[in-house]
Design an enzyme around this catalytic site. Structure first.
Site, short mmCIF file in Angstrom:
data_model
loop_
_atom_site.label_atom_id
_atom_site.label_comp_id
_atom_site.label_asym_id
_atom_site.label_seq_id
_atom_site.Cartn_x
_atom_site.Cartn_y
_atom_site.Cartn_z
N TYR A 1 70.30 20.26 64.18
CA TYR A 1 68.98 21.15 65.59
C TYR A 1 68.68 20.16 66.07
O TYR A 1 69.43 20.03 67.70
CB TYR A 1 68.36 21.84 64.94
CG TYR A 1 67.69 22.82 65.26
CD1 TYR A 1 68.30 23.80 65.92
CD2 TYR A 1 66.09 22.93 65.32
CE1 TYR A 1 67.05 25.10 67.17
CE2 TYR A 1 65.34 23.50 66.17
CZ TYR A 1 65.73 24.57 67.11
OH TYR A 1 64.81 25.13 68.10
N LYS B 1 69.23 19.79 70.17
CA LYS B 1 68.42 20.26 71.22
C LYS B 1 67.74 19.03 71.96
O LYS B 1 67.23 19.08 73.15
CB LYS B 1 66.83 20.80 70.47
CG LYS B 1 67.38 21.80 70.04
CD LYS B 1 67.69 23.39 70.70
CE LYS B 1 66.86 24.32 70.10
NZ LYS B 1 68.09 25.69 71.40
#
Length: 301
Positions: free
Chosen positions: A171, A175
């Site tokens: 993640y 991001k």
């Protein structure tokens, strides 16, 4: 008084729940016609029976607004293209794209399966790139035809992408990639009248409720600092014509706080003017680190 997004057509990916739902409702309240995209999957990306996008559309229409649902997979070229087509076929235009879709598969890196890496990077990073690409292709054609748009893209990064987050290597990497994508898109699309910015929001959603469970406190004086609706006002402004001139920026948003994030830039520097030996390079690096600021802590560290 005219509403901020009166007449604009806005697409919100991952718009069925959490931040996406809050954004869709906020845009509609400001007069936008909204295409609510949601694939309708669980927290880990597996399918669920109900259509959250349809529920949000019903909410918008019940409040007197105008919206349609789109259930395509925006991490595929066909799904992203059909999302742009849905806006054009339904409303005849597209003004704003809010990239928000995502899910989690958290593991420490040594326990992280390749499939979990690929799935999270796919939906977050590829799921930003493809809608952005197809929307920008439309706006480029409009600009070349002499119809320069006041187009806006708002991407969704995270504090995990700016500082890192334990147990979220996939993640965090995705991001962080979204920030890089935002900067490049802002530079490339400026000639077409397109502004591209990103937010790094902190709010209570399906993706964050476990992370915030130990730190959340009861709302004071009716203000819930972790409500996703707190993030949406800035997103609406960034997605409106009122944000003219603002592009290539990353904003951290939490509760009532908005911060302009300042990314990598040159800090302390040493230049020998010739090749360093390893020992000299090490000595120079230690000296420079002593002059540099302390980096922010990784979340969960």
């Amino acid at each position: 008084m005219s509403r901020m997004c009166e007449g604009r057509v806005v697409v919100v990916t991952g718009g069925g729940r959490g931040l996406g739902r809050a954004h869709a409702l906020a845009f509609a309240a400001e007069g936008a016609r909204v295409v609510v995209n949601d694939l309708g999957v669980g927290l880990n990306g597996t399918p669920v029976a109900d259509s959250p996008a349809r529920h949000v559309v019903d909410e918008i229409r019940a409040a007197g607004g105008d919206a349609v649902a789109h259930g395509g997979d925006v991490a595929t070229s066909a799904g992203a293209e059909s999302l742009v087509e849905a806006a054009l076929e339904t409303y005849g235009r597209l003004d704003t794209l809010v990239n928000n879709a995502g899910f989690l598969r958290d593991r420490m890196l040594v326990n992280l399966d390749e499939d979990d890496w690929d799935a999270v990077v796919r939906v977050h990073l590829k799921g930003h790139f493809l809608p952005l690409k197809h929307a920008a292709a439309h706006w480029r054609a409009e600009a070349k035809a002499g119809r320069a748009p006041a187009a806006r893209i708002v991407n969704t990064s995270s504090g995990a992408g700016l500082l890192g987050s334990l147990g979220q290597g996939n993640y965090s990497a995705a991001k962080a990639g979204i920030v890089g994508l935002t900067l490049v898109a802002a530079a490339e699309f400026a000639r077409y009248g397109v502004q591209v910015n990103a937010i790094a929001p902190a709010a209570r959603t399906r993706m964050t409720e476990r992370a915030f469970a130990e730190t959340m406190t009861a709302p004071e004086a009716g203000f819930d600092a972790m409500a996703p609706q707190n993030v949406s006002p800035l997103v609406v402004w960034l997605g409106s014509a009122a944000s003219d001139g603002v592009t290539g920026r990353v904003f951290e948003v939490e509760g009532g706080r908005i911060t302009v994030m300042e990314g990598w830039r040159a800090g302390p520097t040493a230049d020998k003017g010739a090749r360093w030996t390893p020992q000299e390079a090490g000595e120079a690096a230690v000296k420079l680190l002593g002059e540099a600021g302390v980096p922010g802590a990784v979340y969960g560290a």
